[in-house]
Every structure is written in structure tokens, then in C-alpha cells.
Design an enzyme around this catalytic site. Structure first.
Site, PDB file in Angstrom:
ATOM      1  CB  SER A   9      -8.587   0.947   5.295  1.00 33.81           C
ATOM      2  OG  SER A   9      -9.298   2.150   5.160  1.00 33.81           O
ATOM      3  CB  SER A  64      -8.125   3.900   2.603  1.00 38.04           C
ATOM      4  OG  SER A  64      -7.347   3.226   3.562  1.00 38.04           O
ATOM      5  CE  LYS A  74      -3.908   2.092   2.524  1.00 35.87           C
ATOM      6  NZ  LYS A  74      -4.841   1.963   3.660  1.00 35.87           N
TER       7      LYS A  74
HETATM    8  N1  GLN Z   1     -13.543   4.470   5.799  1.00 34.48           N
HETATM    9  C1  GLN Z   1     -12.930   4.844   7.031  1.00 34.48           C
HETATM   10  C2  GLN Z   1     -12.478   6.280   6.967  1.00 34.48           C
HETATM   11  O1  GLN Z   1     -12.694   6.869   5.976  1.00 34.48           O
HETATM   12  C3  GLN Z   1     -11.783   3.925   7.357  1.00 34.48           C
HETATM   13  C4  GLN Z   1     -10.544   4.237   6.621  1.00 34.48           C
HETATM   14  C5  GLN Z   1      -9.362   3.427   7.076  1.00 34.48           C
HETATM   15  O2  GLN Z   1      -9.500   2.411   7.736  1.00 34.48           O
HETATM   16  N2  GLN Z   1      -8.188   3.933   6.774  1.00 34.48           N
HETATM   17  O3  GLN Z   1     -11.932   6.813   7.873  1.00 34.48           O
END
Ligand code: GLN
Length: 492
Positions: free
Chosen positions: A178, A154, A79
Site C-alpha cells: 500500500s 490503499s 494517511k
Molecule cells: N492490496 C493489498 C490488500 O488489499 C495491500 C493493502 C495494504 O498494503 N494495506 O490487502
């Protein structure tokens, strides 16, 4: 061999060790697939063929000399939130479009020590804020199961790359879902470890008390292999826990599903936005686990309604503090011709950050500001504790807790959900981060549009081996995890 991308990590490791193919051949095979297929999926931000082939040759040397480890010579994608010395690390942001880290994240360094081969860096929501990967500054990543749908976020690039067989395994991070939600949207297995299990050193911070790295792969077995490499204490991360990591691969059959008590939170299955197909597939998977000997126990998790508001105060508050370092002075984007220092700060940040990141910085700064700090931030921290206690109470009577990973399957690209609708989609994942618990997503079937559905299993602290083992046994008895999207069937 044209079908190397169909092999599991265990099979790849065996093939390398018995010299059925070399790491160079395997790496070239994936690079060819990326060159051909990623123009449709857009999972990679940076492809690093020269580095990959050099690492592959080094791995082949180790394999020949008999010095190889469990995963030596196996390619992976990181990532783009993990710092990589010598290759760009963008965090999906214009702010870091030109950033090359002078050091490796611990997860990356551990991968290198284990002889893993870096294919490149994969796309993500900007600074990991989002659930679709659309907030990235780069190309919109596509869901391999339906190219007009998002892969989730994400860690959408990680999931899309694995689901299209452009990498056998990928790293992800999970602050509020995410890893689990993109794994769910792309029909993959993804593990969010206990907070402190995997080092955060060199992982660009979103919300430091929630962030945790982990694997995204096809199966629990594949995840276990990567966990064996990345888990463990790291003196460079003060929140990394000084507790020996398990041998996740050796423990894959360590937990018996027979007699396993699985908690089914009543409140979770009555959530308004829960899609009927998602509910049906999750219930079928639980039925299957019951047939395998598990005991389903209805439980209460009474804090469910507090999850979204609590997370969406704490995460932006921490983000607003973490992201203050991007000021246009030391590194990252700098605006043109600033008239003075204030102008430099303001315009570098306004031009360098996208709208979702700016929204969160504003919310977080507001929640932390004098006069509101007690009413919002401190209150949210107290509720956070209650959410954790709610889970701990549940674990007095059950071994794991089952839930959907997301209330829906993948959204259409550009579905133009407003921010609150989008945040509500995180209902099943964010409490796990607030409590610091481990949880796993496993694919359990498809909705009427042939989009994957995921089951989430939440465990007590340090139960990664148990979660991987339960899913491994489910995957021995079913084959949802081996289903492939049409685009993954294409040969390079
Ligand atoms: N969708 C969640 C957010 O927007 C989780 C994102 C994540 O785990 N990085 O914060």
C-alpha cells in the site's frame, strides 16, 4: 512565490532556514492549492487549516530563534489511518466517520516534535484493504495523471496528494504494497521499511504482523528526510525494534551503484498478467542501472505462486481479529435502536463496514475457526517461512532484488475487477511484507497511455539507507521522478 510546490524537501528546508519564505507562507500556499485543486482529486478526507497555520506559526518561532530542526516548518499529509489528537481519524470507514482519537500515533507525534505542519488527513481504502482506494467510504480519489483512473491503494490519498502537489510529502502504510503500489501508479517514490523500523503505535491495525508505516514523496531524497523523522524504536510498540535508526539523509550517497549486485527473479518476469509496457520500462531502468555500474544477476524465487494465497489467508485472519474491537459499544458507528446486544453488534458491524472489509472478516474468521485453523492458518504460516527463506537465500548472492511494483499501471475507476483479479495485482508486493523486508518504488517512465510505471527494489533487513541511496543515484542520472501531471502544473 507561486512555485513553492516545485521545491524538494531539501530546498524547502533551506528556504525556511534562510527566511526566503516563512512556514506560514508555505503552509498557506499548500492550503490554497488544496482548496483549488482537491475538488478534482479528492485526496483529502479532512483538511485542517487552523491547526496547520498554528503549527506553522510555532515552526516560524523556532526558525527565528535558531532552534529549528532539519524539517521544521515543512507541511505534510497523514494517511487517515494514523491517529491524530483533535482531528478525525476515519481509516476510510463509515465505522470511524465520527472518531476523534484522544492521542497521537507515534508517527504523528514524531512529526510534531520535528516541527512538521499537518495539512490534514488523506483518503485510503477502508481499513487499508484494497488496491485502488475505491473501498473508502469517502469520495473516490483520482489519479492526478488521469482523473478517470485510480491512484492505487490503499494509501491512494497520500500518493494523489503528493502527485498533484497538494502536499510535499505524505505518510502511508504498507501491509501488502500500500505504499509501493500507489507510489508506482502516481509516479512517486515510496519506501516500505523493514518490519519494526517505524512504530505502529496509533496506526489503526489491519494485519499486525505485516503493517508498516513509511514515506511517499517525489524522490528518494525527500523520503530520506521523512524517514529521519519517523524511524526509530518506540517503547509503545512491542514489535518496534530496539536498534538505532540510520541518518538516511546523510547516507544518500553511501551506497555505490558500481558493483551493486541486482537480482532479477526469473519467475517475476514470466507472470501471466505482466503488462508489456510495464515490463519494458522496468527492463530499461535496469539497463540504466547496469550502465551506471550495477551487475544484473538472474536469480530464482521459487515460491512466487504461493504469495497471493498465503497473504490472502494471513492478512484476513489477522484483520478478522483486529477488527473485532469495532462492536458499536465503545466507539465508532452504532446502529439505531438495537433491540438487544446481539442486534447491536450485528447491525453496527453490517452497517458500519463496507463489502470488502466484510469479505475479509469472513475469510479470516473461517481460516481461524476450529477445524480449519491447521489446514489454512497454520499451513499459511509455514509457507510464509518458506517465502522468507527463499529471499534470504537470494540475498546470499545479491545485494538487492528488482521487480515491478505492480503488473499493470493504474486501473480505470470502476474497472469492476473481481476480488481475485484484484488480489493477483498484489503479486509483486505482498511477499516483502510476509518476509518483513524493506522495499522501495521508484518511477521509471510511462506506458502508452502516459500512466506512470514503477520499479521496485527489495533489500535485506535494515537496508533502507542502501535502497534510498541506490534510488537517489538513479534519480541523479534520470528525471522520471521530477515529471509532473498536468493538474500539478496548475497554480492556485
Ligand atoms: N492490496 C493489498 C490488500 O488489499 C495491500 C493493502 C495494504 O498494503 N494495506 O490487502
Amino acid at each position: 512565490m507561486t512555485d513553492l510546490h516545485r521545491l524538494s524537501i531539501r530546498e524547502l528546508a533551506e528556504g525556511l532556514k534562510t527566511a526566503q519564505f516563512s512556514s506560514r507562507e508555505l503552509t498557506q500556499h499548500y492550503l490554497n492549492r488544496i482548496a483549488k485543486i482537491d475538488s478534482h482529486v479528492h485526496s483529502f478526507v479532512t483538511i485542517s487549516p487552523e491547526l496547520a497555520l498554528a503549527e506553522a506559526d510555532a515552526a516560524d518561532g523556532l526558525l527565528k530563534s535558531g532552534m529549528a530542526g532539519l524539517m521544521t516548518g515543512i507541511p505534510l499529509a497523514h494517511k487517515d489511518i494514523f491517529c491524530t489528537k483533535g482531528i478525525k481519524t476515519t481509516a476510510g470507514s463509515k465505522m470511524l466517520d465520527n472518531f476523534i482519537s484522544p492521542y497521537d500515533a507515534t508517527v504523528v507525534a514524531k512529526g510534531k516534535e520535528a516541527g512538521l505542519v499537518t495539512l490534514g488527513k488523506v483518503n485510503m481504502d477502508e481499513f487499508a484493504m484494497g488496491s485502488t482506494s475505491e473501498s473508502s467510504y469517502y469520495e473516490t480519489t483520482r489519479n492526478p495523471w488521469a482523473l478517470d483512473h485510480v491512484p492505487g491503494g490503499s494509501s491512494g490519498g497520500s500518493a494523489a496528494a503528493v502527485a498533484a502537489d497538494l502536499a510535499p510529502i505524505a505518510t502511508g502504510t504498507d501491509t501488502g504494497g500500500s505504499i509501493r503500489q500507489p507510489a508506482s501508479f502516481c509516479g512517486l517514490t515510496g519506501l516500505k521499511p523493514t518490519y519494526g523500523r517505524v512504530s505502529r503505535f496509533g496506526m489503526i491495525a489491519y494485519a499486525s504482523s505485516l503493517d508498516q508505516g513509511g514515506p511517499i514523496a517525489r524522490s528518494a531524497e525527500d523520503c530520506a528526510y521523512l524517514m529521519n523523522v519517523i524511524a526509530g524504536h518506540d517503547a509503545k510498540d512491542s514489535t518496534s525494534v530496539n536498534k538505532e535508526a540510520d541518518d538516511y539523509v546523510a547516507n544518500l550517497n553511501g551506497t555505490s551503484v558500481k558493483g551493486l549486485r541486482i537480482g532479477i527473479p526469473k519467475q517475476y518476469f514470466n507472470v501471466a498478467g505482466l503488462d508489456a509496457d510495464v515490463k519494458a520500462r522496468v527492463e530499461e531502468s535496469l539497463k540504466k542501472l547496469e550502465e551506471m555500474g550495477a551487475i544484473l544477476v538472474e536469480i530464482d524465487l521459487n515460491m512466487t505462486e504461493a504469495y497471493v494465497p498465503t497473504y490472502y489467508l494471513i492478512a484476513p485472519a489477522e484483520a478478522s481479529s483486529n477488527l473485532s474491537r469495532f462492536d458499536g459499544v465503545r466507539y465508532g458507528y452504532r446502529c439505531e435502536n438495537p433491540v438487544d446486544l446481539m442486534d447491536l453488534y450485528k447491525r453496527s458491524r453490517s452497517e458500519g463496514f463496507g463489502p470488502e472489509v466484510q469479505r475479509r472478516i469472513l475469510i479470516g474468521t473461517y481460516a481461524l475457526s476450529a477445524g480449519y485453523y491447521d489446514a489454512y492458518y497454520v499451513k499459511a504460516q509455514k509457507v510464509r517461512r518458506l517465502i522468507q527463506q527463499d529471499f534470504l537465500k537470494a540475498f546470499e548472492s545479491v545485494d538487492v532484488i528488482a521487480a515491478p511494483s505492480a503488473p499493470t499501471t493504474a486501473y480505470k475507476i470502476g474497472a469492476s475487477l473481481d476480488p481475485v483479479e484484484m488480489y493477483l495485482g498484489d503479486i509483486y508486493t505482498i511477499a516483502v511484507n510476509l518476509a518483513g523486508l524493506p522495499a522501495i518504488n521508484a518511477p521509471v517512465g510511462f506506458d502508452k497511455d502516459n500512466l506512470p510505471v514503477g520499479l521496485q527494489l527489495i533489500g535485506n533487513y535494515w537496508s533502507e539507507s542502501q535502497l534510498l541511496s541506490v534510488v537517489h543515484q538513479y534519480q541523479q542520472a534520470t528525471d522520471w521522478h521530477s515529471k509532473r501531471a498536468a493538474i500539478a502544473e496548475e497554480n492556485a
